[in-house]
Design an enzyme around this catalytic site. Sequence first.
Site, PDB file in Angstrom:
ATOM      1  N   ALA A   1       0.844  -1.152  -0.010  1.00 59.89           N
ATOM      2  CA  ALA A   1      -0.049  -0.124   0.008  1.00 59.89           C
ATOM      3  C   ALA A   1       0.770   1.290   0.147  1.00 59.89           C
ATOM      4  O   ALA A   1       0.396   2.337  -0.324  1.00 59.89           O
ATOM      5  CB  ALA A   1      -0.925  -0.140   1.191  1.00 59.89           C
TER       6      ALA A   1
ATOM      7  N   GLY B   1       6.567  -0.337  -3.399  1.00 57.51           N
ATOM      8  CA  GLY B   1       6.420  -1.646  -4.249  1.00 57.51           C
ATOM      9  C   GLY B   1       8.140  -1.977  -4.551  1.00 57.51           C
ATOM     10  O   GLY B   1       8.897  -1.150  -3.958  1.00 57.51           O
TER      11      GLY B   1
ATOM     12  N   ASP C   1      -1.424 -10.570  -1.780  1.00 59.77           N
ATOM     13  CA  ASP C   1      -0.287 -10.527  -0.882  1.00 59.77           C
ATOM     14  C   ASP C   1      -0.484 -11.404   0.289  1.00 59.77           C
ATOM     15  O   ASP C   1       0.523 -12.199   0.788  1.00 59.77           O
ATOM     16  CB  ASP C   1       0.367  -9.154  -0.611  1.00 59.77           C
ATOM     17  CG  ASP C   1      -0.742  -8.345  -0.111  1.00 59.77           C
ATOM     18  OD1 ASP C   1      -1.832  -8.763   0.309  1.00 59.77           O
ATOM     19  OD2 ASP C   1      -0.220  -7.053  -0.234  1.00 59.77           O
TER      20      ASP C   1
END
Length: 494
Positions: free
Chosen positions: A18, A21, A243
Amino acid sequence: MSATSRHDPVFAAVDLGATSGRVITGRVSPDELVLTEVHRFANTPVRLPDGLRWDVLSLYQGMLDGLRAAARSGPVTSVGIDTWAVDYGLLDSDGALLGLPFHYRDGRNASASDAVLAVCGAQELYAVSGLQHLPFNTVFQLAAHRSTAQWEAARTLLLMPDLLVYWLTGTVGAEVTNASTTGLFDARTGTWSDALIGRLGLERSLFPPLREPGDPAGTLLPHVSEFTGLPAGTPVTAVASHDTASAVAAVPASEPGFAYVSCGTWSLAGLELDAPVLSEESRAANFTNERGVDGTVRYLRNIMGMWLLEECRRTWEREGGSPSLAGLLADAARARPFAAVIDPDDPVFLAPGDMPSRIDAVLTGTGQAPPDGPGGYVRCVLESLALAHRRTLRRAAQLAGRELSRIHLVGGGSRNELLCQWTADATGLPVTAGPAEATALGNVLLQARAHGLVGGTADTRRLVARTQELRHYTPQGDPGAWDRAADRLGPARV
């Protein structure tokens, strides 16, 4: 044990969270599992006039840059992508993206569920999807999106990891662990629920064919190969693209009766089951049944996790402070125990913004004094999270008819020794902390499994336990103090 060598297969894991990356390479051999972060980039949402959006183009560029860095490190056997759940992009008839995807924290979601529940009641939705009611579930986001011109032009819906796979390969699909978070997936059959889709007036053609973790998802397009330096034909493998599902696949559990907490921005606390729990009691307790690897079910609840702490830190930084996490944790360890308790699941904490002020308001409203310094806030947050872990796991075990023997706490939160110890103390169960990189490990291992280098889940979990740093915590202190604090936390919100 044999050391890894440059001849061991290398897999590139794209792991999007969130706030950031990463592209990580994983080198796998029968006795070694070594991760190397080759590129990290920010994930910064953009607030536009029509709402909060993900800057997916920046994410895609960061991913390409990361794959180029991976290519420089040596031959890459395949690529896998995992991200958060529920958010999606819409494609038109030419396959072009119709606007930046909305962020699940966007305010439009607050009342969107009413339109869905007016057609399909909460009991009916749960009986099919088994999904925890959250205002940002995909099924509710779609209700907010349907009044737009973009919706009229939409021909395909792709969840975030599937959208990125499509841009890499040109192939369209929906990986099941993420599809199961939409509210439009049948928890019993493991397929899209045509009945729910039809009842809600959605076009079935919007929803692409499903993929299982380990399925091939295409090969890199020529222009992607040219930019990244990865060979033409490099395969992209469907991993557990939610994830949390990848993280659970890497839980180093060997005993029955284990529970897990995948702790990052969110704490996902629950059990791994062979079948969903779709009882009315489970619905009322707001537990979710999401898909795992090999048809397993991730029976869990979302708990507002380290988001609470990170938003506090961001607020203090905006106010001119720069408190280090280590310093804050040291101050928290010295703060008075159980001085203040909040329910992490209070929806007032969901949106970005001044978290300490919102904590103050909740504490004042419940007759508690706000903390007198950052250490007090951190202690309040971490003790409250430990209590929420206790509340959630005990209820999950009760609803599923399980006895719990150990908690595996994985993800970034496993580095937080206070949270790990207090989770052990609150629950009265031993806690194994780590691996911190569970999501990337699960991503890499599922690719390795698809290419025949490792066996099933039991084999991969043993490999994680042998090769990764783990810490163990046993319950300490006064159980009665935690019992009294749990009474102040109260029952879970539904």
